[in-house]
Structure formats: C-alpha cells, structure tokens
Scaffold this motif. Structure first.
Motif, PDB file in Angstrom:
ATOM      1  N   SER A   1     -23.601  18.324 -27.035  1.00 56.40           N
ATOM      2  CA  SER A   1     -25.667  17.145 -27.249  1.00 56.40           C
ATOM      3  C   SER A   1     -25.718  18.148 -27.941  1.00 56.40           C
ATOM      4  N   PRO A   2     -26.086  17.946 -29.074  1.00 56.36           N
ATOM      5  CA  PRO A   2     -27.311  19.278 -30.022  1.00 56.36           C
ATOM      6  C   PRO A   2     -28.220  18.971 -29.568  1.00 56.36           C
ATOM      7  N   GLY A   3     -29.360  20.600 -29.494  1.00 53.12           N
ATOM      8  CA  GLY A   3     -30.205  21.028 -28.759  1.00 53.12           C
ATOM      9  C   GLY A   3     -30.507  22.259 -29.629  1.00 53.12           C
ATOM     10  N   PRO A   4     -30.996  22.751 -28.857  1.00 51.70           N
ATOM     11  CA  PRO A   4     -31.760  24.422 -29.738  1.00 51.70           C
ATOM     12  C   PRO A   4     -30.446  25.107 -29.969  1.00 51.70           C
ATOM     13  N   ASP A   5     -29.827  25.155 -28.728  1.00 53.54           N
ATOM     14  CA  ASP A   5     -28.117  26.018 -28.825  1.00 53.54           C
ATOM     15  C   ASP A   5     -27.559  25.804 -30.614  1.00 53.54           C
ATOM     16  N   PHE A   6     -27.136  24.410 -30.066  1.00 59.94           N
ATOM     17  CA  PHE A   6     -26.659  23.600 -31.753  1.00 59.94           C
ATOM     18  C   PHE A   6     -26.807  24.203 -32.538  1.00 59.94           C
ATOM     19  N   ILE A   7     -28.758  23.566 -33.075  1.00 61.89           N
ATOM     20  CA  ILE A   7     -29.324  24.394 -34.513  1.00 61.89           C
ATOM     21  C   ILE A   7     -29.149  25.669 -34.485  1.00 61.89           C
ATOM     22  N   MET A   8     -29.370  26.145 -33.174  1.00 63.29           N
ATOM     23  CA  MET A   8     -29.799  27.591 -33.905  1.00 63.29           C
ATOM     24  C   MET A   8     -28.125  28.503 -34.367  1.00 63.29           C
ATOM     25  N   CYS A   9     -26.947  28.041 -33.819  1.00 67.84           N
ATOM     26  CA  CYS A   9     -25.668  28.086 -34.063  1.00 67.84           C
ATOM     27  C   CYS A   9     -24.870  27.820 -35.878  1.00 67.84           C
ATOM     28  N   VAL A  10     -25.970  26.565 -35.952  1.00 69.67           N
ATOM     29  CA  VAL A  10     -25.711  26.154 -37.310  1.00 69.67           C
ATOM     30  C   VAL A  10     -26.303  26.923 -37.913  1.00 69.67           C
ATOM     31  N   LYS A  11     -27.046  26.764 -38.013  1.00 76.21           N
ATOM     32  CA  LYS A  11     -28.205  27.867 -39.423  1.00 76.21           C
ATOM     33  C   LYS A  11     -27.994  29.197 -39.159  1.00 76.21           C
ATOM     34  N   ASN A  12     -27.829  29.893 -38.091  1.00 78.64           N
ATOM     35  CA  ASN A  12     -27.370  30.913 -38.604  1.00 78.64           C
ATOM     36  C   ASN A  12     -25.850  31.240 -39.033  1.00 78.64           C
ATOM     37  N   SER A  13     -25.336  30.383 -38.651  1.00 74.33           N
ATOM     38  CA  SER A  13     -23.391  30.337 -39.220  1.00 74.33           C
ATOM     39  C   SER A  13     -24.170  29.693 -41.041  1.00 74.33           C
ATOM     40  N   LEU A  14     -24.769  29.024 -41.240  1.00 71.99           N
ATOM     41  CA  LEU A  14     -25.166  28.528 -43.279  1.00 71.99           C
ATOM     42  C   LEU A  14     -25.721  29.504 -43.804  1.00 71.99           C
ATOM     43  N   THR A  15     -26.968  30.077 -42.578  1.00 74.33           N
ATOM     44  CA  THR A  15     -27.871  31.280 -43.314  1.00 74.33           C
ATOM     45  C   THR A  15     -27.288  32.364 -43.894  1.00 74.33           C
ATOM     46  N   TYR A  16     -26.405  33.070 -43.098  1.00 73.88           N
ATOM     47  CA  TYR A  16     -25.795  33.865 -42.177  1.00 73.88           C
ATOM     48  C   TYR A  16     -24.298  34.446 -42.785  1.00 73.88           C
ATOM     49  N   SER A  17     -24.104  33.316 -41.968  1.00 69.61           N
ATOM     50  CA  SER A  17     -22.197  33.841 -42.660  1.00 69.61           C
ATOM     51  C   SER A  17     -21.582  33.193 -40.486  1.00 69.61           C
ATOM     52  N   ARG A  18     -20.076  32.940 -40.964  1.00 73.65           N
ATOM     53  CA  ARG A  18     -19.328  32.138 -39.324  1.00 73.65           C
ATOM     54  C   ARG A  18     -19.501  33.388 -38.332  1.00 73.65           C
ATOM     55  N   LYS A  19     -19.184  34.841 -39.436  1.00 76.70           N
ATOM     56  CA  LYS A  19     -19.263  35.852 -38.135  1.00 76.70           C
ATOM     57  C   LYS A  19     -20.441  35.989 -37.548  1.00 76.70           C
ATOM     58  N   THR A  20     -21.454  35.453 -37.956  1.00 79.05           N
ATOM     59  CA  THR A  20     -22.739  35.925 -37.383  1.00 79.05           C
ATOM     60  C   THR A  20     -23.315  34.562 -36.352  1.00 79.05           C
ATOM     61  N   GLY A  21     -22.590  33.270 -36.794  1.00 83.65           N
ATOM     62  CA  GLY A  21     -22.755  31.881 -36.094  1.00 83.65           C
ATOM     63  C   GLY A  21     -21.846  32.503 -34.516  1.00 83.65           C
ATOM     64  N   ILE A  22     -20.713  33.203 -34.783  1.00 90.04           N
ATOM     65  CA  ILE A  22     -19.653  33.323 -33.035  1.00 90.04           C
ATOM     66  C   ILE A  22     -20.264  34.052 -32.822  1.00 90.04           C
ATOM     67  N   TRP A  23     -21.194  35.095 -33.657  1.00 90.27           N
ATOM     68  CA  TRP A  23     -21.870  36.412 -32.753  1.00 90.27           C
ATOM     69  C   TRP A  23     -23.178  35.644 -31.796  1.00 90.27           C
ATOM     70  N   THR A  24     -23.392  34.702 -32.542  1.00 83.64           N
ATOM     71  CA  THR A  24     -24.772  34.126 -31.642  1.00 83.64           C
ATOM     72  C   THR A  24     -24.269  32.953 -30.241  1.00 83.64           C
ATOM     73  N   ALA A  25     -22.808  32.538 -30.758  1.00 86.40           N
ATOM     74  CA  ALA A  25     -22.077  31.716 -29.405  1.00 86.40           C
ATOM     75  C   ALA A  25     -22.249  32.963 -28.769  1.00 86.40           C
TER      76      ALA A  25
END
Length: 208
Positions: free
Chosen positions: A20-44
C-alpha cells in the motif's frame, strides 16, 4: 491458530500493508528516480532495518502487556483490529492519483550509507508503522508463543520489506510499469482495502 497458519497470516497482512503506497513507497520511488535504481534498493535495506526496530519494541511491549493484564491485552488487540479495518476502509475510499515524483530531475548519486540512512529514518519515524506493528503482534504474541516462531515471523517481515521495495525500485525505473500501476491503482486500492478489512476482523476474532 496453528503455527503455519499464524506465520502465513502475518506474512500476508504485512505484505498487504507494504504494497500500500505510503511514506516508504514514496521515498523508495523518489530515490530511485532522482538518483538511481541502486540507491532505491539501498533505501529498501534501510526500511528493513527500521522494521527490525519496530519488531523489537513491539514484541517486548506486547509481551509485557500480556504478563500484566489479559484484559488490557484484549483491549489493545481490538484497537489493533480496528486500525487494520480503518486503513482498509481508507484504502477502499481512496482515489487514484498520479505519482508526481516521476518528474524528479536526476541528480548525482548518493552513497549507500546515505540511502540506507534515508530509508531507515523514513520507516522508523513513521507513527503509522508503530500502530500497525502493535496491532499485528497482538495476534502473534501469547504466553506460550514459541520463540522460534517469533524469529521466523520477524525474519519474514524484514526480508519481505527489503525484497518488495527493491522490486519497487526496479519497476518504477521503468516508465511503462509506472504507467500501468497508475492506470489500475483504483482497483488495486479497493482490493487491498477489502483484504485488510477481512484480516482486521480475523484479528479481532482470534482467540489466544
């Protein structure tokens, strides 16, 4: 409820809450799109560490409540069930919305540690996650709960978190996947909401 049913039920409830989309979801997508897929995974990974913190204090707190008063425990359990039903109804009534973060401009990548830290703080400081875990573990904990079962459930939750948000990072760095999600978001929300309501009722009716 036998151990396998308990483990499966908790795993399903947590997975439904995670998707369910929430703060974690938004932060993950934001970091993935703003920085990189790798950064999104480390955010996870940061999210999963935050989950470990929530699990620790929830297990300790609910166990303490049980040791002091079964009446208080049942009251907390009903509050938790009510919360699951509440977020289920809220999900059913929510409307689809476009993910504005897909317009983020690319920036220089950040370090793995910075990404993990961002994920950790986003998760561990979210009061809604605290409420969710307190409601979840009122169903799991009982005076005779096997520590091995608790360890298995905890591991599943932590691994589920890391895997799901890693997939989110991978998927949302692909434009087509993001557009499909937005297109069917309304159906997704209503299905998720119905399942959470059903599970909330199940928690309320579960006997120790």
């Amino acid at each position: 409820m036998n151990n396998l049913t308990l483990i499966g039920t908790v795993a399903i409830i947590h997975l439904l809450a995670a998707v369910s989309p929430g703060p974690d979801f938004i932060m993950c997508v934001k970091n993935s799109l703003t920085y990189s897929r790798k950064t999104g995974i480390w955010t996870a990974v940061g999210f999963s560490i935050g989950m470990a913190v929530h699990i620790f204090y929830s297990l300790a707190g609910v166990a303490l409540i049980i040791s002091k008063s079964i009446i208080l425990f049942n009251f907390i359990k009903l509050l938790g069930a009510g919360y699951l039903i509440y977020i289920g109804i809220k999900s059913c009534l929510s409307k689809s919305s476009k993910i504005e973060i897909n317009r983020q401009e690319k920036k220089d990548d950040i370090s793995k540690l910075s990404a993990v830290k961002m994920g950790f703080l986003t998760n561990v400081l979210n009061p809604k996650v605290t409420l969710f875990f307190l409601s979840l573990f009122t169903m799991v904990i009982s005076p005779n709960t096997n520590p091995t079962i608790l360890a298995i459930i905890s591991a599943i939750i932590i691994i589920q978190t890391a895997l799901w948000f890693s997939l989110v990072s991978i998927f949302f760095t692909q434009k087509r996947i993001r557009s499909i999600f937005e297109k069917f978001q309304n159906v997704f929300n209503k299905t998720l909401g119905g399942l959470l309501i059903a599970l909330g009722i199940k928690v309320a009716l579960t006997e120790k």
